[in-house]
Motif scaffolding. Structure first.
Motif, PDB file in Angstrom:
ATOM      1  N   ASP A 416       0.809  -1.210   0.000  1.00 43.08           N
ATOM      2  CA  ASP A 416       0.000   0.000   0.000  1.00 43.08           C
ATOM      3  C   ASP A 416       0.847   1.266   0.000  1.00 43.08           C
ATOM      4  O   ASP A 416       0.419   2.313  -0.493  1.00 43.08           O
ATOM      5  CB  ASP A 416      -0.922  -0.005   1.225  1.00 43.08           C
ATOM      6  N   ARG A 417       2.061   1.189   0.519  1.00 41.76           N
ATOM      7  CA  ARG A 417       2.905   2.375   0.649  1.00 41.76           C
ATOM      8  C   ARG A 417       3.358   2.941  -0.693  1.00 41.76           C
ATOM      9  O   ARG A 417       3.818   4.077  -0.776  1.00 41.76           O
ATOM     10  CB  ARG A 417       4.126   2.052   1.511  1.00 41.76           C
ATOM     11  N   PHE A 418       3.234   2.138  -1.763  1.00 42.48           N
ATOM     12  CA  PHE A 418       3.728   2.561  -3.070  1.00 42.48           C
ATOM     13  C   PHE A 418       2.596   2.821  -4.066  1.00 42.48           C
ATOM     14  O   PHE A 418       2.845   2.988  -5.261  1.00 42.48           O
ATOM     15  CB  PHE A 418       4.683   1.501  -3.638  1.00 42.48           C
ATOM     16  N   LYS A 419       1.385   2.893  -3.569  1.00 40.76           N
ATOM     17  CA  LYS A 419       0.235   3.075  -4.453  1.00 40.76           C
ATOM     18  C   LYS A 419       0.220   4.484  -5.063  1.00 40.76           C
ATOM     19  O   LYS A 419       0.828   5.433  -4.546  1.00 40.76           O
ATOM     20  CB  LYS A 419      -1.061   2.828  -3.686  1.00 40.76           C
ATOM     21  N   VAL A 420      -0.502   4.579  -6.160  1.00 42.75           N
ATOM     22  CA  VAL A 420      -0.679   5.861  -6.841  1.00 42.75           C
ATOM     23  C   VAL A 420      -1.751   6.672  -6.104  1.00 42.75           C
ATOM     24  O   VAL A 420      -2.803   6.148  -5.742  1.00 42.75           O
ATOM     25  CB  VAL A 420      -1.102   5.639  -8.302  1.00 42.75           C
ATOM     26  N   THR A 421      -1.459   7.949  -5.879  1.00 41.03           N
ATOM     27  CA  THR A 421      -2.422   8.844  -5.240  1.00 41.03           C
ATOM     28  C   THR A 421      -2.637  10.064  -6.132  1.00 41.03           C
ATOM     29  O   THR A 421      -2.011  10.208  -7.192  1.00 41.03           O
ATOM     30  CB  THR A 421      -1.923   9.302  -3.860  1.00 41.03           C
ATOM     31  N   GLU A 422      -3.495  10.978  -5.692  1.00 39.66           N
ATOM     32  CA  GLU A 422      -3.772  12.182  -6.469  1.00 39.66           C
ATOM     33  C   GLU A 422      -2.555  13.087  -6.582  1.00 39.66           C
ATOM     34  O   GLU A 422      -2.474  13.956  -7.446  1.00 39.66           O
ATOM     35  CB  GLU A 422      -4.943  12.947  -5.845  1.00 39.66           C
ATOM     36  N   ASN A 423      -1.585  12.876  -5.693  1.00 39.97           N
ATOM     37  CA  ASN A 423      -0.359  13.680  -5.720  1.00 39.97           C
ATOM     38  C   ASN A 423       0.757  13.055  -6.550  1.00 39.97           C
ATOM     39  O   ASN A 423       1.839  13.633  -6.684  1.00 39.97           O
ATOM     40  CB  ASN A 423       0.142  13.905  -4.290  1.00 39.97           C
ATOM     41  N   THR A 424       0.514  11.877  -7.078  1.00 38.03           N
ATOM     42  CA  THR A 424       1.541  11.184  -7.857  1.00 38.03           C
ATOM     43  C   THR A 424       1.871  11.947  -9.138  1.00 38.03           C
ATOM     44  O   THR A 424       0.967  12.345  -9.885  1.00 38.03           O
ATOM     45  CB  THR A 424       1.061   9.761  -8.221  1.00 38.03           C
ATOM     46  N   LYS A 425       3.154  12.141  -9.382  1.00 42.41           N
ATOM     47  CA  LYS A 425       3.598  12.904 -10.544  1.00 42.41           C
ATOM     48  C   LYS A 425       3.880  11.995 -11.745  1.00 42.41           C
ATOM     49  O   LYS A 425       3.705  12.401 -12.892  1.00 42.41           O
ATOM     50  CB  LYS A 425       4.859  13.691 -10.194  1.00 42.41           C
ATOM     51  N   ARG A 426       4.321  10.784 -11.463  1.00 43.73           N
ATOM     52  CA  ARG A 426       4.668   9.867 -12.557  1.00 43.73           C
ATOM     53  C   ARG A 426       4.260   8.445 -12.180  1.00 43.73           C
ATOM     54  O   ARG A 426       4.607   7.972 -11.091  1.00 43.73           O
ATOM     55  CB  ARG A 426       6.174   9.933 -12.840  1.00 43.73           C
ATOM     56  N   ILE A 427       3.520   7.795 -13.063  1.00 38.42           N
ATOM     57  CA  ILE A 427       3.016   6.446 -12.802  1.00 38.42           C
ATOM     58  C   ILE A 427       3.873   5.417 -13.526  1.00 38.42           C
ATOM     59  O   ILE A 427       4.250   5.607 -14.690  1.00 38.42           O
ATOM     60  CB  ILE A 427       1.552   6.315 -13.276  1.00 38.42           C
ATOM     61  N   LEU A 428       4.176   4.340 -12.820  1.00 38.65           N
ATOM     62  CA  LEU A 428       4.879   3.216 -13.441  1.00 38.65           C
ATOM     63  C   LEU A 428       3.966   1.997 -13.448  1.00 38.65           C
ATOM     64  O   LEU A 428       3.315   1.690 -12.450  1.00 38.65           O
ATOM     65  CB  LEU A 428       6.165   2.894 -12.690  1.00 38.65           C
ATOM     66  N   LYS A 429       3.943   1.331 -14.573  1.00 37.85           N
ATOM     67  CA  LYS A 429       3.186   0.088 -14.718  1.00 37.85           C
ATOM     68  C   LYS A 429       4.182  -1.077 -14.652  1.00 37.85           C
ATOM     69  O   LYS A 429       5.165  -1.107 -15.398  1.00 37.85           O
ATOM     70  CB  LYS A 429       2.450   0.086 -16.062  1.00 37.85           C
ATOM     71  N   ILE A 430       3.930  -2.024 -13.743  1.00 37.28           N
ATOM     72  CA  ILE A 430       4.837  -3.171 -13.586  1.00 37.28           C
ATOM     73  C   ILE A 430       4.054  -4.447 -13.889  1.00 37.28           C
ATOM     74  O   ILE A 430       3.027  -4.733 -13.270  1.00 37.28           O
ATOM     75  CB  ILE A 430       5.426  -3.251 -12.169  1.00 37.28           C
ATOM     76  N   THR A 431       4.555  -5.212 -14.844  1.00 41.35           N
ATOM     77  CA  THR A 431       3.862  -6.415 -15.304  1.00 41.35           C
ATOM     78  C   THR A 431       4.747  -7.646 -15.112  1.00 41.35           C
ATOM     79  O   THR A 431       5.949  -7.597 -15.356  1.00 41.35           O
ATOM     80  CB  THR A 431       3.504  -6.297 -16.791  1.00 41.35           C
ATOM     81  N   PHE A 432       4.127  -8.718 -14.661  1.00 45.48           N
ATOM     82  CA  PHE A 432       4.816 -10.002 -14.486  1.00 45.48           C
ATOM     83  C   PHE A 432       4.097 -11.063 -15.304  1.00 45.48           C
ATOM     84  O   PHE A 432       2.872 -11.077 -15.361  1.00 45.48           O
ATOM     85  CB  PHE A 432       4.816 -10.382 -13.000  1.00 45.48           C
ATOM     86  N   TRP A 433       4.865 -11.944 -15.954  1.00 47.45           N
ATOM     87  CA  TRP A 433       4.228 -13.056 -16.680  1.00 47.45           C
ATOM     88  C   TRP A 433       5.116 -14.283 -16.598  1.00 47.45           C
ATOM     89  O   TRP A 433       6.324 -14.202 -16.458  1.00 47.45           O
ATOM     90  CB  TRP A 433       3.929 -12.678 -18.123  1.00 47.45           C
ATOM     91  N   ASN A 434       4.455 -15.468 -16.708  1.00 43.96           N
ATOM     92  CA  ASN A 434       5.184 -16.744 -16.624  1.00 43.96           C
ATOM     93  C   ASN A 434       5.805 -17.094 -17.959  1.00 43.96           C
ATOM     94  O   ASN A 434       5.344 -16.671 -19.002  1.00 43.96           O
ATOM     95  CB  ASN A 434       4.217 -17.853 -16.212  1.00 43.96           C
TER      96      ASN A 434
END
Length: 434
Positions: A416-434
């Motif tokens: 939860d500490r790394f979630k995106v909030t209204e104050n977030t300036k830059r969003i990173l998308k992290i994807t995992f696959w088998n």
């Protein structure tokens, strides 16, 4: 069949409504019928076809047929050609296994890259019956007899309630065209032999075979669910976790009924095959041990201790920058202009809360994090118990960390500490696959 299919979708697969769906289409009878049925439901669909280059011009003909089918139905299509034999040789696996690996890896790429919600395959009731007999002939537990699941993560099988005969009848009544795979007529493979020679005789002697088999499958699945719940309770009673091992309390497990069956449920998935030897270990002298390809099980006084053979891999740590990696796992980190729906294999995090390079490692005893949506911290061992994650799955779990803080229990829950909030300036998308 269309009305029955619509009712079945509404009952078992209502979550598909409004979703973006990818259909695995070989060009054969089953996948063509599935495509037409989903089109009649006005679903947003696209086709994905694999050309495994195993049947020369016939394989190319299948590909052209699927492309033509998609064009006529005015739906998108993806087609990919694979050198399956080369892949099988390089990875020292059978051609069948190579085709399976290539197929699902490619499907997974399309799902992620083009934001499809689910993959639909055309497995049907006869396929489940064949799988039942194959697993029965090889020796299996209830899991192997429970059949092909209707839903497995993002893979959906909406035709499992329908027989091959019903599917063929629908195709003929609607004047559908499809491709015949000549390899399906060869009895070199066990599945084909069952389909062409064994099961037709069963059906001749019992007209209600498939209907009765469906009832049996439901009973087996219900029993399997009951066993899983019971095994989770037993786990808390007899198993303790150490840093690099699991310990089964022998006196406690012996007090419980069906000890041998419980051992099977607790240790199934670690590669052991000689279950009589596993059972005998309970009364063996201290120091007696058994090995699978990946694990060691040793008798130590009043405990059975399970450890990985290659323990040093559990202690490896890998640095991750803002890019895609394929070892030791497949992980991609990329900028995103928006935040989508977080899933088990996909999260969105606030970039400014991270300190690169990130660290990738296996989980350790004592690790804790703040599960997404919660205020307080939780030990991973407790989280795994609450989520009913089995022993063999826990050992495969990786953590993504920033400054020694867990960002993501990969494939399960982000912090939860790394979630995106209204104050977030830059969003990173992290994807995992088998």
């Amino acid at each position: 069949m269309l009305n029955h299919f619509k009712k079945n979708i509404g009952t078992d697969f209502s979550f598909l409504k409004g979703k973006k769906l990818l259909i695995a289409c070989s060009g054969g009878l089953d996948s063509v019928v599935l495509t037409h049925l989903m089109k009649n439901l006005n679903s947003e669909i696209a086709l994905a076809h694999c050309n495994f280059s195993l049947r020369g011009k016939e394989s190319d003909g299948d590909e052209m047929f699927v492309i033509g089918l998609a064009k006529n139905m005015q739906i998108p299509v993806f087609a990919e050609t694979f050198d399956t034999k080369k892949y099988a040789k390089e990875h020292k696996i059978s051609t069948q296994m190579a085709a399976r690996d290539l197929r699902y890896a490619w499907f997974d790429e399309i799902l992620k890259d083009f934001k499809f919600d689910y993959l639909l395959t055309a497995h049907h009731l006869d396929d489940t019956l064949e799988t039942f007999f194959i697993n029965l002939s090889r020796g299996t537990g209830l899991t192997g007899l429970a059949g092909i699941p209707k839903k497995n993560n993002k893979i959906i099988r909406p035709l499992l309630n329908f027989s091959r005969e019903e599917i063929l009848k629908y195709a003929e009544e609607n004047n559908l065209k499809w491709r015949e795979d000549s390899s399906n007529l060869k009895t070199d493979y066990l599945r084909n032999k069952l389909r062409l020679e064994v099961l037709p005789q069963f059906k001749e002697t019992n007209e209600t075979l498939l209907k009765n088999f469906q009832k049996t499958q439901r009973n087996i699945q219900a029993s399997q669910n009951l066993i899983e719940d019971y095994t989770a309770l037993v786990y808390n009673l007899v198993v303790s976790e150490a840093v690099d091992s699991y310990k089964i309390n022998i006196p406690k497990i012996k007090e419980l009924p069906h000890t041998d069956a419980l051992l099977y449920e607790l240790l199934n998935g670690f590669g052991f095959t000689e279950w009589e030897d596993v059972s005998n270990l309970l009364d063996a002298q201290t120091g007696k041990q058994l090995f699978s390809k990946t694990h060691r099980l040793i008798k130590n006084r009043e405990e059975l201790v399970l450890t990985e053979i290659d323990l040093e891999k559990r202690n490896d740590e890998f640095l991750v920058s803002e890019e895609e990696i394929t070892s030791p796992i497949n992980l991609k980190i990329e900028p995103s202009k928006y935040i989508g729906e977080t899933e088990k294999n996909l999260i969105y995090v606030a970039s400014e809360k991270l300190n690169f390079p990130l660290k990738l490692r296996k989980w350790k005893r004592g690790d804790s994090f703040q599960p997404f949506g919660m205020k307080g911290k939780k030990k991973l061992s407790k989280f795994f118990k609450d989520e009913k994650i089995p022993l063999n799955e826990k050992e495969k779990i990786w953590l993504l960390l920033s400054d020694e803080k867990i960002v993501w229990v990969i494939g399960h829950r982000m912090d939860d500490r790394f979630k995106v909030t209204e104050n977030t300036k830059r969003i990173l998308k992290i994807t995992f696959w088998n």
